[in-house]
Write a protein that holds these residues in place. Structure first.
Motif, short mmCIF file in Angstrom:
data_model
loop_
_atom_site.label_atom_id
_atom_site.label_comp_id
_atom_site.label_asym_id
_atom_site.label_seq_id
_atom_site.Cartn_x
_atom_site.Cartn_y
_atom_site.Cartn_z
N UNK A 57 0.84 -1.07 0.16
CA UNK A 57 -0.05 0.27 0.46
C UNK A 57 1.03 1.43 0.06
N UNK A 58 0.50 2.54 -0.29
CA UNK A 58 1.11 3.21 0.07
C UNK A 58 0.48 4.68 1.06
N UNK A 59 1.57 4.78 1.46
CA UNK A 59 2.48 5.20 2.97
C UNK A 59 0.84 6.60 3.51
N UNK A 60 0.28 7.20 2.12
CA UNK A 60 -0.35 8.59 2.13
C UNK A 60 -1.73 8.16 2.07
N UNK A 61 -1.72 6.52 2.36
CA UNK A 61 -3.94 6.16 2.10
C UNK A 61 -3.72 4.76 2.07
N UNK A 62 -3.22 5.16 3.93
CA UNK A 62 -3.01 3.64 4.55
C UNK A 62 -4.86 2.80 4.82
N UNK A 63 -4.40 1.43 3.58
CA UNK A 63 -5.98 0.42 3.76
C UNK A 63 -6.50 0.00 5.41
N UNK A 64 -6.14 0.93 6.36
CA UNK A 64 -6.19 0.54 8.16
C UNK A 64 -7.28 1.53 8.77
N UNK A 65 -8.23 0.61 9.49
CA UNK A 65 -9.13 1.47 9.89
C UNK A 65 -8.09 2.30 11.34
N UNK A 66 -8.50 3.54 11.82
CA UNK A 66 -8.73 4.84 12.55
C UNK A 66 -8.07 3.52 13.78
N UNK A 67 -6.87 4.35 14.31
CA UNK A 67 -7.10 4.37 16.17
C UNK A 67 -7.36 2.55 16.78
N UNK A 115 13.59 6.02 8.34
CA UNK A 115 14.69 5.98 7.11
C UNK A 115 13.69 6.17 5.38
N UNK A 116 12.37 6.49 6.02
CA UNK A 116 11.27 6.06 4.69
C UNK A 116 11.09 6.92 4.23
N UNK A 117 10.52 8.13 5.89
CA UNK A 117 9.97 9.97 5.31
C UNK A 117 10.37 10.88 4.27
N UNK A 118 11.40 10.17 4.23
CA UNK A 118 12.62 11.22 3.28
C UNK A 118 13.00 10.72 2.40
N UNK A 119 12.10 9.39 2.02
CA UNK A 119 12.11 9.25 0.02
C UNK A 119 10.35 9.06 -0.83
N UNK A 120 9.30 9.82 0.51
CA UNK A 120 8.07 9.74 0.23
C UNK A 120 7.78 11.30 -0.42
#
Length: 242
Positions: free
Chosen positions: A92-102, A111-116
């Protein structure tokens, strides 16, 4: 054929950074992760790659955890599943996680945010899926010393070695050759970009570390006599308001 560098270089990543191959992971990153996970029963590994962090998170102190690793690269997740170790993996894309809230007590972004490109959207998603009181463990290449144009200077006139800071305030993407024929894009942002994105996501920073490079790395960079004074890594622990 994919041109995504994380797909193309999945084998290189696995060989170079897991099972003790990289001293910064083995001596520094993994111990910090383990120290900040006690009490978390459900953990998200954002940008899990081949699962190095996720496998540690699954049982770093003998306490079984439900761990979900998210990554956009199929080849990385193939390697992760082949290594087993307990986590579940989702492409999945980190900007649209297929996961429910909370639904998570802790989230890790190593070491991932600097690649998004849209890192602020990924941070917002972390804020959404964390429970109240949940923790966000962030590792980034130090924004000050890893800014484009930064690097060691060997001044043979003054007989000095020092670290030049590059274009720190400019947000820009560069493609760096991190190993022979291995080119990876990096998005440089000032630290304030990450801090403000966390604040907007309801996350409060409670701890920050700028550790010196570990002994294993310094052995590989012994020609730089001042290497121990220059942080390569920044660790941030943020927590969602209760």
């Amino acid at each position: 054929m994919s041109t995504d560098p994380w797909e193309v270089h999945a084998g290189w990543w696995r060989a170079a950074f897991t099972d003790g191959a990289d001293p910064e992971y083995a001596e520094q990153i993994l111990p910090i992760v383990a120290a900040h996970l006690p009490g978390a029963a459900e953990v998200l590994d954002l940008g899990a790659g081949e699962g190095h962090i996720a496998r540690l998170a699954a049982s770093p102190d003998g306490a079984p955890r439900r761990v979900v690793g998210i990554d956009a690269a199929a080849a990385q997740l193939d390697n992760a599943r082949a290594s087993a170790g307990g986590p579940a993996y989702v492409r999945a894309d980190a900007t649209t996680l297929p996961l429910r809230a909370s639904c998570f007590d802790a989230a890790i972004a190593c070491l991932v945010l600097e690649h998004i490109e849209a890192a602020e959207d990924a941070i917002a998603e972390v804020g959404r899926v964390l429970r109240a009181g949940g923790r966000f463990l962030v590792f980034i290449n130090h924004p000050l010393t890893q800014a484009p144009g930064s690097g060691w200077i060997d001044d043979h006139i003054l007989e000095e070695q020092y670290w030049r800071v590059g274009r720190y305030l400019v947000e820009e993407t560069t493609v760096e050759e991190v190993d022979k024929d291995i080119k990876i894009p990096f998005v440089h942002r000032p630290l304030s970009h990450y801090v403000n994105a966390m604040a907007r996501a309801g996350l409060t920073i409670v701890e920050m570390q700028e550790p010196a490079p570990p002994p294993g790395f310094l052995l590989e960079a012994e020609e730089y006599v001042e290497a121990a004074t220059i942080p390569r890594l920044m660790f941030i622990r943020a927590e969602k308001a209760s």
